[in-house]
Design a protein around this motif. Structure first.
Motif, short mmCIF file in Angstrom:
data_model
loop_
_atom_site.label_atom_id
_atom_site.label_comp_id
_atom_site.label_asym_id
_atom_site.label_seq_id
_atom_site.Cartn_x
_atom_site.Cartn_y
_atom_site.Cartn_z
N GLY A 227 48.31 32.77 34.50
CA GLY A 227 48.65 31.92 35.64
C GLY A 227 49.08 30.53 35.21
O GLY A 227 50.02 29.96 35.78
N THR A 228 48.43 29.99 34.21
CA THR A 228 48.79 28.67 33.70
C THR A 228 50.20 28.68 33.12
O THR A 228 50.99 27.78 33.36
N ARG B 106 52.60 30.76 33.94
CA ARG B 106 53.53 30.95 35.05
C ARG B 106 53.85 29.63 35.75
O ARG B 106 54.95 29.46 36.28
N SER B 107 52.91 28.69 35.74
CA SER B 107 53.15 27.41 36.40
C SER B 107 53.70 26.34 35.45
O SER B 107 53.86 25.19 35.85
N SER B 108 54.02 26.72 34.23
CA SER B 108 54.57 25.77 33.26
C SER B 108 56.04 25.50 33.56
O SER B 108 56.63 26.08 34.47
N SER B 109 56.65 24.63 32.76
CA SER B 109 58.07 24.31 32.94
C SER B 109 59.00 25.33 32.30
O SER B 109 60.22 25.21 32.40
N VAL C 237 60.84 30.73 34.94
CA VAL C 237 60.14 31.96 35.32
C VAL C 237 60.95 33.20 34.94
O VAL C 237 60.38 34.18 34.45
N GLN D 261 60.28 33.91 31.44
CA GLN D 261 58.94 34.45 31.24
C GLN D 261 58.92 35.95 31.49
O GLN D 261 58.31 36.71 30.73
N GLN E 49 57.42 23.37 26.56
CA GLN E 49 58.01 24.69 26.80
C GLN E 49 57.79 25.61 25.61
O GLN E 49 57.53 26.80 25.79
#
Length: 147
Positions: free
Chosen positions: A23-24, A26-29, A32, A35, A118
């Motif tokens: 989850g962490t 997924r919320s990064s810069s 998506v 990812q 990133q």
């Protein structure tokens, strides 16, 4: 196929911690769509049928074309991926396959396209999907068993 113990049941705290790391990330810069492609490519390398199915569906849902998803398995020969994506795929493969002789070149290429946060998120994404693949394989989870 023989039933195996659920890791989520046997080690719930560790399982939830890994889920939280995902989850962490997924919320990064880190984009998506990238990812999802990284998750899919690493799952292809590791042969985790459940994760290949799941991340392929996620990539399509995120807007990836069927052609790009199909080309991912042979991304080095495809012209469908931009230089940043190619650098990310090279990094993911280098880490997943433990290609120590390629680490420096792959990292230099990443630095041309991504900032330190990133690159950190990408590295954690690769480590995390490798862990999920091992869990899926250990439990004999296959695509049709998705909950």
């Amino acid at each position: 196929m023989e039933s195996r113990l659920s890791v989520a049941t046997a080690a719930p705290a560790a399982y939830e911690a890994l889920y939280a790391v995902t989850g962490t990330i997924r919320s990064s810069s880190l984009p998506v769509h990238l990812q999802h492609l990284i998750d899919l490519r690493v799952s292809q390398i590791n042969g985790c049928a459940f994760c290949i199915d799941m991340h392929g569906k996620e990539a399509r849902h995120a807007g990836e074309s069927a052609e790009r998803i199909a080309d991912l398995a042979d991304w080095e020969r495809s012209d469908r991926f931009d230089p940043a994506e190619r650098a990310a795929f090279a990094w993911a493969e280098t880490l997943t396959r433990s290609l120590h002789d390629r680490l420096d070149d792959a990292h230099r290429d990443l630095q041309r396209h991504f900032d330190a946060a990133q690159i950190g998120a990408l590295t954690m994404a690769v480590a995390t999907i490798n862990a999920w693949n091992r869990i899926g394989i250990a439990q004999h989870i296959v695509a049709h068993e998705a909950a």
